[in-house]
Design a protein around this motif. Structure first.
Motif, short mmCIF file in Angstrom:
data_model
loop_
_atom_site.label_atom_id
_atom_site.label_comp_id
_atom_site.label_asym_id
_atom_site.label_seq_id
_atom_site.Cartn_x
_atom_site.Cartn_y
_atom_site.Cartn_z
N ALA A 1 13.03 -3.74 -2.53
CA ALA A 1 12.99 -1.99 -2.05
C ALA A 1 13.45 -2.10 -0.17
O ALA A 1 12.96 -2.43 0.18
CB ALA A 1 11.54 -1.99 -1.86
N ARG B 1 7.24 8.22 -12.79
CA ARG B 1 6.38 7.30 -12.44
C ARG B 1 5.33 7.59 -12.74
O ARG B 1 4.85 8.84 -12.34
CB ARG B 1 6.81 7.67 -10.50
CG ARG B 1 5.52 6.56 -10.23
CD ARG B 1 5.45 6.38 -8.82
NE ARG B 1 5.21 5.78 -7.80
CZ ARG B 1 4.20 5.29 -7.10
NH1 ARG B 1 5.47 5.96 -6.21
NH2 ARG B 1 3.55 5.08 -5.76
N ILE C 1 -1.85 1.81 1.88
CA ILE C 1 -0.94 0.92 1.24
C ILE C 1 -1.46 1.05 0.09
O ILE C 1 -0.87 0.43 -0.73
CB ILE C 1 -0.11 -0.22 1.97
CG1 ILE C 1 -1.49 -1.11 2.15
CG2 ILE C 1 0.82 0.58 3.12
CD1 ILE C 1 -0.29 -2.47 2.81
N GLN D 1 8.39 3.98 -15.41
CA GLN D 1 7.87 3.39 -13.59
C GLN D 1 6.78 3.62 -12.97
O GLN D 1 6.09 4.24 -12.87
CB GLN D 1 8.50 4.26 -12.53
CG GLN D 1 9.36 2.53 -11.34
CD GLN D 1 8.33 3.37 -10.27
OE1 GLN D 1 7.23 4.33 -10.05
NE2 GLN D 1 8.29 2.30 -8.77
N HIS E 1 3.46 1.99 -9.43
CA HIS E 1 3.54 1.07 -9.10
C HIS E 1 2.38 1.24 -7.99
O HIS E 1 1.53 2.52 -7.81
CB HIS E 1 4.88 1.51 -7.47
CG HIS E 1 4.70 0.66 -6.04
ND1 HIS E 1 5.39 -0.18 -5.88
CD2 HIS E 1 4.50 1.08 -4.82
CE1 HIS E 1 4.76 -1.30 -4.22
NE2 HIS E 1 3.96 -0.31 -4.04
N GLY F 1 5.32 -4.76 -4.57
CA GLY F 1 3.59 -4.99 -3.63
C GLY F 1 3.13 -6.29 -3.78
O GLY F 1 1.80 -6.27 -3.48
N MET F 2 3.79 -7.63 -4.32
CA MET F 2 3.59 -8.23 -4.55
C MET F 2 3.76 -9.38 -2.35
O MET F 2 4.08 -8.69 -2.10
CB MET F 2 4.63 -9.95 -4.70
CG MET F 2 4.63 -9.51 -6.29
SD MET F 2 6.14 -10.66 -6.22
CE MET F 2 6.00 -12.29 -6.17
N PRO G 1 10.38 -6.12 -5.45
CA PRO G 1 9.75 -5.85 -4.30
C PRO G 1 10.66 -6.06 -2.51
O PRO G 1 11.67 -5.72 -2.70
CB PRO G 1 10.06 -7.88 -5.21
CG PRO G 1 10.93 -8.10 -5.63
CD PRO G 1 10.91 -6.74 -6.09
N TYR H 1 8.80 -4.01 6.74
CA TYR H 1 8.31 -2.74 7.93
C TYR H 1 8.00 -3.05 9.12
O TYR H 1 6.83 -3.27 9.48
CB TYR H 1 7.29 -2.83 7.31
CG TYR H 1 7.39 -2.43 5.68
CD1 TYR H 1 7.62 -1.27 5.01
CD2 TYR H 1 6.26 -3.56 4.93
CE1 TYR H 1 8.08 -1.05 3.96
CE2 TYR H 1 6.29 -3.46 3.41
CZ TYR H 1 7.31 -2.27 2.83
OH TYR H 1 7.73 -1.74 1.43
N MET I 1 10.37 0.69 11.00
CA MET I 1 9.60 1.34 11.55
C MET I 1 9.24 1.56 12.80
O MET I 1 8.14 2.52 13.56
CB MET I 1 7.86 0.73 10.96
CG MET I 1 7.76 0.97 9.52
SD MET I 1 6.32 0.46 8.86
CE MET I 1 5.22 2.04 9.26
N1 LLP Z 1 8.17 0.42 -5.19
C1 LLP Z 1 7.72 1.18 -4.68
C2 LLP Z 1 7.80 2.95 -5.34
C3 LLP Z 1 7.04 1.70 -2.54
O1 LLP Z 1 6.55 2.75 -2.61
C4 LLP Z 1 6.89 0.13 -2.28
C5 LLP Z 1 6.81 0.65 -0.92
C6 LLP Z 1 7.55 -0.69 -2.81
C7 LLP Z 1 8.86 -0.26 -4.17
C8 LLP Z 1 7.78 -1.94 -1.85
O2 LLP Z 1 6.56 -2.27 -1.46
P1 LLP Z 1 6.36 -4.05 -1.38
O3 LLP Z 1 6.81 -5.44 -2.47
O4 LLP Z 1 7.00 -4.16 -0.03
O5 LLP Z 1 5.33 -3.97 -0.92
N2 LLP Z 1 4.08 0.04 6.38
C9 LLP Z 1 3.35 -1.03 5.00
C10 LLP Z 1 3.88 -1.03 3.83
C11 LLP Z 1 4.04 0.39 2.91
C12 LLP Z 1 4.69 0.58 1.94
C13 LLP Z 1 5.29 1.95 1.33
N3 LLP Z 1 6.43 1.58 -0.74
C14 LLP Z 1 3.38 -2.26 5.53
O6 LLP Z 1 3.73 -2.29 6.79
O7 LLP Z 1 2.40 -3.42 5.18
#
Ligand code: LLP
Length: 431
Positions: free
Chosen positions: A58, A149, A162, A197, A199, A238-239, A289, A387, A391
């Motif tokens: 991601a 999705r 989140i 899909q 998430h 999301g892990m 991820p 992030y 950001m």
């Molecule tokens: N796939 C989708 C559709 C998503 O919306 C996201 C994250 C991911 C994958 C990747 O998620 P991860 O594996 O990184 O958890 N700014 C916030 C997090 C926002 C996440 C948004 N979407 C923070 O700093 O915690």
């Protein structure tokens, strides 16, 4: 793998003393460990070895070109959410054919750009978007590959900003109506159904919600495979990772090397929860991820400017601000704060660590017990690889910090610090 550790009294990233980075490139500066990013990617990839799978990093978590290149070279695909991210991935040597394009509000220009480059799939979040993609693909006389999705309506306990997988938020299409939207898609001449899909949220620290969500969509996947030849299921990202570490009472050290596993739950426990329900589906599995790959691979290196004793509190004022790392202000998130010079026997005290921005929300820690910090010394805000920089803003007209990548004993700037001239670039007078 844990790339940040003390050696000879100094905090190092891999084999690089962080004070050498600050000396060469100033502060605040993001510092990333290439070895950690690749190690996390490879461990996840290996754990899923028995499945036909593709890890689509991601890019939103950290889209520095050098980071994207590292992962592209490692074999990753990418989960992108804008034309800008597609541009970055291509500039870094990634392939459009290994990109999934997500997001609830894709513009016609972005859709057209992604079609022209030939992305692997559009992750579609509404019927209106599906129609728009069909229309734009018609103009190019192509069939746009899509996945819908689905919102599996699974509760994942994480911060409310989140969490995405319940019916109360803007993401995805309800699990009860998604079949009808697939039917509509199957009738659109310029749409090619390719995947499903989901998430369920970010920073999820247990495997259960992932397995639960897969279980919920499995019957759908089977039916879609039979009806439309569905090729893949993307289980999203999301892990979660470890942000908080307790003071190690055994060694009395403020920061200590746990060694080994860096995930909030291990890759093995994640894999063993998700593999059984996925194995029997007989479709390709995509993962998205972000944080897991890069979160613990980066720190924000900052210098203590002033120590201010107010009536009720002691403030440690550092040269990084909420504009550089907004997570504590936005999500009340915890980042460990670690002095670059090993604190040894320094006495602990309770302080607020704050930035120079003119907002009370500009803090990195409140009432936190830390070893006594001195003016001029360097500290690292840990686990800031995801992030963090992405950001950042120019609020208070503060230039973006530099970004540095470490490989073993070497390091290089992978994004220059902005200058004052950069701040006003593109602005015009109108008299
Ligand atoms: N796939 C989708 C559709 C998503 O919306 C996201 C994250 C991911 C994958 C990747 O998620 P991860 O594996 O990184 O958890 N700014 C916030 C997090 C926002 C996440 C948004 N979407 C923070 O700093 O915690």
């Amino acid at each position: 793998m844990h790339a940040f550790h003390y050696a000879d009294g100094r905090l190092r990233c891999e084999d690089v003393d962080l004070s050498a980075v600050a000396e060469a490139h100033g502060t605040p500066t993001y510092v990333y460990s290439a070895g950690t990013i690749l190690d996390h990617y490879q461990r996840l990839d290996a754990a899923l070895g028995e499945l036909d799978h593709l890890i689509c990093y991601a890019a939103k978590a950290n889209s520095n070109r050098a980071v994207l290149r590292l992962l592209a070279q490692g074999g990753a695909g990418f989960d992108i959410v804008s034309g800008g991210e597609l541009y970055r991935v291509l500039a870094a040597g990634g392939e459009a054919a290994r990109c999934t394009f997500a997001g609830v509000g894709k513009s016609p220009e972005e859709i057209d750009y992604a079609l022209a480059e030939g992305v692997f799939s559009f992750n579609v979040e509404s019927e209106a978007e599906l129609e728009e993609i069909n229309r734009i693909a018609a103009a190019r006389d192509v069939r746009a590959p899509i996945a819908l999705r689905v919102n599996p309506d699974v509760e994942a306990s994480t911060h409310k900003y989140i969490s995405t997988g319940t019916h109360e938020n803007k993401f995805g299409i309800g699990i009860d109506v998604v079949m009808r939207v697939y039917e509509a898609a199957s009738r659109m001449p310029h749409i090619r159904i390719r995947g499903l899909q989901m998430h369920i949220g970010s920073q999820i620290t247990e495997a259960r919600p992932f397995a639960e969500a897969i279980g919920k969509v499995a019957p759908l996947v089977r039916e879609l495979k039979e009806r439309y030849g569905l090729e893949f299921l993307s289980i999203g990202g999301g892990m979660g990772i470890v942000y908080k570490r307790a003071l190690d009472s055994g060694t009395g050290k403020w920061w200590h090397d746990h060694g080994g596993e860096e995930s909030a739950f291990s890759v093995q426990s994640y894999a063993s929860a998700i593999l059984p329900p996925l194995r029997s589906l007989g479709v390709r599995v995509l993962l998205e991820p972000g944080r897991f790959l890069v979160g613990n691979a980066g720190v924000l290196l900052t210098r203590v400017r002033y120590v201010k004793q107010a009536a009720a509190k002691k403030f440690v004022i550092v040269d990084a601000g909420m504009n550089d790392l907004i997570r504590p202000a936005l999500y009340q998130s915890h980042h460990e704060i670690v002095p670059v010079t090993e604190p040894g026997e320094r006495r602990p005290e309770n302080v607020d660590v704050v930035g120079p921005v003119c907002e009370s929300g500009d803090f990195f820690a409140q009432d936190r017990e830390l070893p006594e910090l001195r003016e001029g010394e360097l500290v690292a805000l840990m686990s800031a690889g995801a992030y963090g920089f992405v950001m950042a803003s120019n609020y208070n007209s503060r230039p973006f910090p530099a970004e540095v990548l470490v490989r073993g004993g070497r390091f290089a700037v992978v994004r220059e610090r902005q200058t004052y001239a950069d701040l006003v670039r593109g602005e015009r007078d109108f008299v």
